[in-house]
Design a protein around this motif. Sequence first.
Motif, PDB file in Angstrom:
ATOM      1  N   PRO A 145      35.746  38.089  34.500  1.00 24.49           N
ATOM      2  CA  PRO A 145      34.960  37.329  33.522  1.00 24.49           C
ATOM      3  C   PRO A 145      34.235  36.115  34.108  1.00 24.49           C
ATOM      4  CG  PRO A 145      37.276  37.560  32.831  1.00 24.49           C
ATOM      5  CD  PRO A 145      37.192  38.004  34.255  1.00 24.49           C
ATOM      6  N   GLY A 146      34.777  35.543  35.201  1.00 20.88           N
ATOM      7  CA  GLY A 146      34.267  34.267  35.684  1.00 20.88           C
ATOM      8  C   GLY A 146      33.220  34.397  36.773  1.00 20.88           C
ATOM      9  N   VAL A 147      32.749  33.245  37.235  1.00 17.02           N
ATOM     10  CA  VAL A 147      31.746  33.167  38.300  1.00 17.02           C
ATOM     11  C   VAL A 147      32.194  32.069  39.276  1.00 17.02           C
ATOM     12  CG1 VAL A 147      29.870  33.967  36.823  1.00 17.02           C
ATOM     13  CG2 VAL A 147      30.367  31.521  36.940  1.00 17.02           C
ATOM     14  N   TYR A 148      31.561  32.022  40.445  1.00 14.70           N
ATOM     15  CA  TYR A 148      31.993  31.043  41.439  1.00 14.70           C
ATOM     16  C   TYR A 148      31.762  29.594  40.993  1.00 14.70           C
ATOM     17  CZ  TYR A 148      32.794  34.557  45.153  1.00 14.70           C
ATOM     18  OH  TYR A 148      33.262  35.593  45.924  1.00 14.70           O
ATOM     19  N   VAL A 318      43.595  31.950  39.708  1.00 11.80           N
ATOM     20  CA  VAL A 318      43.019  32.803  40.753  1.00 11.80           C
ATOM     21  C   VAL A 318      44.143  33.609  41.380  1.00 11.80           C
ATOM     22  CG1 VAL A 318      41.853  32.783  42.985  1.00 11.80           C
ATOM     23  CG2 VAL A 318      41.213  31.106  41.224  1.00 11.80           C
ATOM     24  N   TYR A 319      43.935  34.894  41.566  1.00 12.36           N
ATOM     25  CA  TYR A 319      45.012  35.703  42.146  1.00 12.36           C
ATOM     26  C   TYR A 319      44.433  36.757  43.071  1.00 12.36           C
ATOM     27  CZ  TYR A 319      43.643  38.305  37.955  1.00 12.36           C
ATOM     28  OH  TYR A 319      42.918  38.910  36.968  1.00 12.36           O
ATOM     29  N   SER A 320      45.252  37.132  44.039  1.00 15.03           N
ATOM     30  CA  SER A 320      44.831  38.210  44.946  1.00 15.03           C
ATOM     31  C   SER A 320      46.046  39.025  45.362  1.00 15.03           C
ATOM     32  CB  SER A 320      44.022  37.667  46.125  1.00 15.03           C
ATOM     33  OG  SER A 320      44.727  36.671  46.822  1.00 15.03           O
ATOM     34  N   GLN A 321      46.253  39.222  46.674  1.00 13.47           N
ATOM     35  CA  GLN A 321      47.195  40.274  47.073  1.00 13.47           C
ATOM     36  C   GLN A 321      48.652  39.993  46.704  1.00 13.47           C
ATOM     37  OE1 GLN A 321      44.985  41.866  47.187  1.00 13.47           O
ATOM     38  NE2 GLN A 321      43.585  41.732  48.883  1.00 13.47           N
ATOM     39  N   GLY A 322      49.043  38.724  46.609  1.00 12.72           N
ATOM     40  CA  GLY A 322      50.423  38.436  46.212  1.00 12.72           C
ATOM     41  C   GLY A 322      50.717  38.929  44.807  1.00 12.72           C
ATOM     42  N   VAL A 323      49.682  39.071  44.014  1.00  9.82           N
ATOM     43  CA  VAL A 323      49.833  39.623  42.666  1.00  9.82           C
ATOM     44  C   VAL A 323      49.621  41.136  42.694  1.00  9.82           C
ATOM     45  CG1 VAL A 323      48.679  39.708  40.403  1.00  9.82           C
ATOM     46  CG2 VAL A 323      49.257  37.506  41.448  1.00  9.82           C
ATOM     47  N   PRO A 353      40.824  33.795  33.998  1.00  8.70           N
ATOM     48  CA  PRO A 353      41.523  34.463  35.099  1.00  8.70           C
ATOM     49  C   PRO A 353      40.486  34.924  36.111  1.00  8.70           C
ATOM     50  CG  PRO A 353      41.317  35.953  33.232  1.00  8.70           C
ATOM     51  CD  PRO A 353      40.680  34.656  32.808  1.00  8.70           C
ATOM     52  N   PHE A 354      40.831  34.880  37.403  1.00  5.55           N
ATOM     53  CA  PHE A 354      39.829  35.222  38.415  1.00  5.55           C
ATOM     54  C   PHE A 354      40.509  35.979  39.545  1.00  5.55           C
ATOM     55  CE2 PHE A 354      36.480  35.131  41.336  1.00  5.55           C
ATOM     56  CZ  PHE A 354      35.318  34.625  40.755  1.00  5.55           C
ATOM     57  N   SER A 355      40.216  37.250  39.645  1.00  8.88           N
ATOM     58  CA  SER A 355      40.736  38.076  40.739  1.00  8.88           C
ATOM     59  C   SER A 355      39.785  37.967  41.924  1.00  8.88           C
ATOM     60  CB  SER A 355      40.813  39.535  40.263  1.00  8.88           C
ATOM     61  OG  SER A 355      40.626  40.419  41.334  1.00  8.88           O
ATOM     62  N   VAL A 356      40.299  37.536  43.092  1.00  9.53           N
ATOM     63  CA  VAL A 356      39.438  37.556  44.277  1.00  9.53           C
ATOM     64  C   VAL A 356      39.789  38.789  45.105  1.00  9.53           C
ATOM     65  CG1 VAL A 356      38.741  35.156  44.515  1.00  9.53           C
ATOM     66  CG2 VAL A 356      40.971  35.841  45.349  1.00  9.53           C
ATOM     67  N   THR A 357      38.758  39.518  45.473  1.00  9.11           N
ATOM     68  CA  THR A 357      38.975  40.789  46.155  1.00  9.11           C
ATOM     69  C   THR A 357      39.120  40.557  47.655  1.00  9.11           C
ATOM     70  OG1 THR A 357      36.581  41.041  46.129  1.00  9.11           O
ATOM     71  CG2 THR A 357      37.811  42.266  44.509  1.00  9.11           C
ATOM     72  N   GLY A 358      39.859  41.453  48.284  1.00  3.15           N
ATOM     73  CA  GLY A 358      40.092  41.310  49.708  1.00  3.15           C
ATOM     74  C   GLY A 358      38.894  41.720  50.538  1.00  3.15           C
ATOM     75  N   THR A 480      29.128  44.232  46.674  1.00  3.67           N
ATOM     76  CA  THR A 480      29.370  43.360  45.515  1.00  3.67           C
ATOM     77  C   THR A 480      30.588  42.494  45.800  1.00  3.67           C
ATOM     78  OG1 THR A 480      28.580  45.138  44.087  1.00  3.67           O
ATOM     79  CG2 THR A 480      29.660  43.288  43.010  1.00  3.67           C
ATOM     80  N   ASN A 481      30.451  41.204  45.581  1.00  2.57           N
ATOM     81  CA  ASN A 481      31.573  40.308  45.891  1.00  2.57           C
ATOM     82  C   ASN A 481      32.454  40.079  44.667  1.00  2.57           C
ATOM     83  OD1 ASN A 481      30.284  38.418  44.300  1.00  2.57           O
ATOM     84  ND2 ASN A 481      29.910  36.956  45.940  1.00  2.57           N
ATOM     85  N   SER A 482      33.370  39.120  44.796  1.00  2.89           N
ATOM     86  CA  SER A 482      34.383  38.919  43.754  1.00  2.89           C
ATOM     87  C   SER A 482      33.817  38.417  42.437  1.00  2.89           C
ATOM     88  CB  SER A 482      35.423  37.905  44.236  1.00  2.89           C
ATOM     89  OG  SER A 482      36.039  38.344  45.400  1.00  2.89           O
TER      90      SER A 482
END
Length: 914
Positions: A145-148, A318-323, A353-358, A480-482
């Motif tokens: 949903p979010g943006v940088y 913000v969440y990534s691989q630990g989640v 909520p913001f998922s950052v991709t690897g 496409t980025n996060s």
Amino acid sequence: MTEPVHTACPYCGVGCGVVVQPDETIKADPLHPSNRGRLCSKGAALAATLDDSTRLTVPTVFGREADWDDALRLVADRFRETIAAHGPDSVAFYVSGQCLTEDYYVANKLMKGFIGSANIDTNSRLCMASSVAGHVRAFGEDVVPGVYEDWDEADLVVLVGSNTAWCHPVLHQRLQAARSAHGTKVVVLDPRRTATAETADLHIPLAPGSDVALFNGLLSYLYRTGKVDAAWIDRHASGFADALEAASAVTVEDRLCLAGEFALGQRPVGSPSLVAKGRSPAGMETTIETVAAECGVDPEVLETFFDMFAKTERVMTVYSQGVNQSSSGTDKVNAIVNCHLATGRIGRPGAGPFSVTGQPNAMGGREVGGLANQLAAHMRFGDAADRAALRAFWKAPALAETPGLKAVELFDAVLDGRIKAIWIVATNPAASMPRAGRVREALAACPFVVVSDCWPTDTSALAHVVLPAAGWGEKDGTVTNSERRISRQRAFRRPPGQARPDWRQFAEVGRLMGWADAFAWQTPAAVFREHAALSGHANDGRRVFDISAMADVDEAGYAAMQPFRWPLPAGSSSEGGRLFAKGGFPTSDGRARFVPTPYRPLPRTGLLLNTGRIRDQWHTMTRTGLSPALMSHTPEPMLAMHPADAAAAGIVQGALTRLTTAEGNVLLRAELRHTQRHGEVFAPMHWTDLFASTGPVGRVVSAAVDPISGQPDLKATAATAEPVTVYFHGLLLRRTGGALSDICHWVRVPVTEGQMYRLAGLRPLPVGGELTRFASALLDLPAGTEWLEVSDKRRGVLRVAAVSDGALEACLFLAADASGLPNEAALIPMLGAPVPDATRTKLLAGRMYDATAAEGPKVCACFGVTRDAVRHAVATHHLASVQQIGVLLRAGTNCGSCIPELEEIVRDVRMPAG
Ligand code: SF4
């Protein structure tokens, strides 16, 4: 190339823009909205990875060079024959978040549309499948949903299982800038005290796997303290009562025990309209203490965080691989999202909520259906209208009707023979998959394995057909980025040899299999146009992913395309922004869904192995491993342990350590750190057979998966650790790379003029002629090269130096004790250096030059500043800050990735003894 080329970094999901100058120097793109002129150490070192000397350049078939026509015809024939004999589900593709969207689109169309199976999965399954599943459950579609800009505007940023300082450094820099500008608070939830945690206002070292308990506790707390936005929920979401009920018991067992009491119908505190009658959790809700006990954290610290979250409107999680990389990853995502839905803090400036991709294009893969359980353009297998629309658009009567096998299941199916032909693209599952040894067995047993890649890998070694792929800087496409921003990757150099883009390889095989019209594209722009048109096909606002405004972009427009964020539907001229602040979720009723997330604790026995990234490496090191500067940060794979766990196992700092799990064992150097929790160890994911004799740590990682997303849990494998007896220690420098067979344990470290190997003898040193043969095999010298040698058998010492054309060609130092080896920093510059007669005697001392602070392990990769140099400067110049270090040494003034370590050095050096 005569003009600068604007393209995008090929590493992480931040998606930074870079500018490549005609001389192939590479700088940050000041105009790219994702990084605004910043780069991290990996991006800054891209130019050092453009060496073609180790690339795959010619197709090979059964180990012999072949031409493209023959190789691709064989691929098409074997896939067609296998399908004819065993059905479409007997073949598979395994692709990658490194693929460009155009590559992904063509592969997915071929498998799901025309072969008629959904057995195409991607290594993004290992990266963010749980976020995808969580988004779909909560929002109805896989949408961030979010943006940088939210990183600039938030007042509180909660980083969950996300070491952004190392894994998404440019976003981390952006956050640090926001903190300086307006005091953004940062809370880090991570079992490890990472470089990110070091910079945070609050670090909560929660027990592994307890994230769901923590966010369930937060949901209950928000409810109890009246922070739930009942009006927003009433308008835009459903399912709050069930989610709250699930959140109000600490574990599943508690929930079952409490189920009867919920039926008593006590009235909860808060909005009556939110909790269904007869289902009140009042009186048995979780408390700070019960949650803290489950998470293994201090209740006061937990309450501080809950209070910060409750009182801050502009809060991002913000969440990534630990989640994501967890057997409860999808529930973790939904437990986080539930808290944002409950407060209506989603899609607003600085909130959500913001998922950052690897990976650089994990998101692009999601857009085209790169995962086995997705269709293209965010269409759904479970929706007959979507399937019909896609079948019509592609003119694909064989369209797959049901999801395919997810990564772990897919390689299991290769092993048990259900899949008989597989094509693997731009990824190295023989190293990166959990139970990697089993993946190797599967590929070794598979009747037909095709690998497309830029470099030889552990996986390509097992392939029948190896296809040389064009890589970064050699092909055109989009990523496409996060934050949903689509950027162009542009070619600026010719592919080496006969290497070709992946999309062309798939398209040609599609044509050879008989579908000439469907795979007739001649340019990546043509593929992109079709992808963009499909996103708008039968959409009418049903799917948020819509870039149909780009469906008519011509070749010149594609070449000049500027970064833009989706959605960008036909007729729209402004890029997509924040989503869902006023509802409008892509569900049947337009409402978001709260998802009940009952907490299931991890079973605990012995140590728990967590795997992940380190600062300067990327995936299996095929590219970053080419840069001596990047290698110098962490030259050898380590096992980070708490000193108390190490002491209990008899392991000392630097000891070679055997890490054993149910899957096997690997050897790693122990690194004792108080930043590890008791009972947990950490090992980096990057090393492979090409860099260490022990191979990838993935070999010992279990393959437990999240039941919803199918994402493997790469952070919680039960393990034991023990010291290994080392009979001798060694250092080898030589010009050539390659494996050393299994002569002894070794780790290869690329250096400027060749390779350094660190050796550890697992058996006693051979004697006599055997010792000479042993040394000769290690040195790998051209015939007739002159040797200088000295040995002291009594002390178990051997020193050999080989000179060729007046320069040091190789040298080998073996000693019973590591203290008997020369200083690496002094040794490395000797390789390839001229050896004047007067200095020959110094060769065997391993000290032709003095070791200087400029030659040790580097902390700042951008300017090559070593840890010793920083320590020396802080001590002698009485430096008290990172800024002062920057003024003196420049360290920390470019990408900023090293700032946490610089701060640590300042603290360490200036800390009074005792
Ligand atoms: Fe590349 Fe670093 Fe930017 Fe990630 S943060 S895209 S690795 S420069």
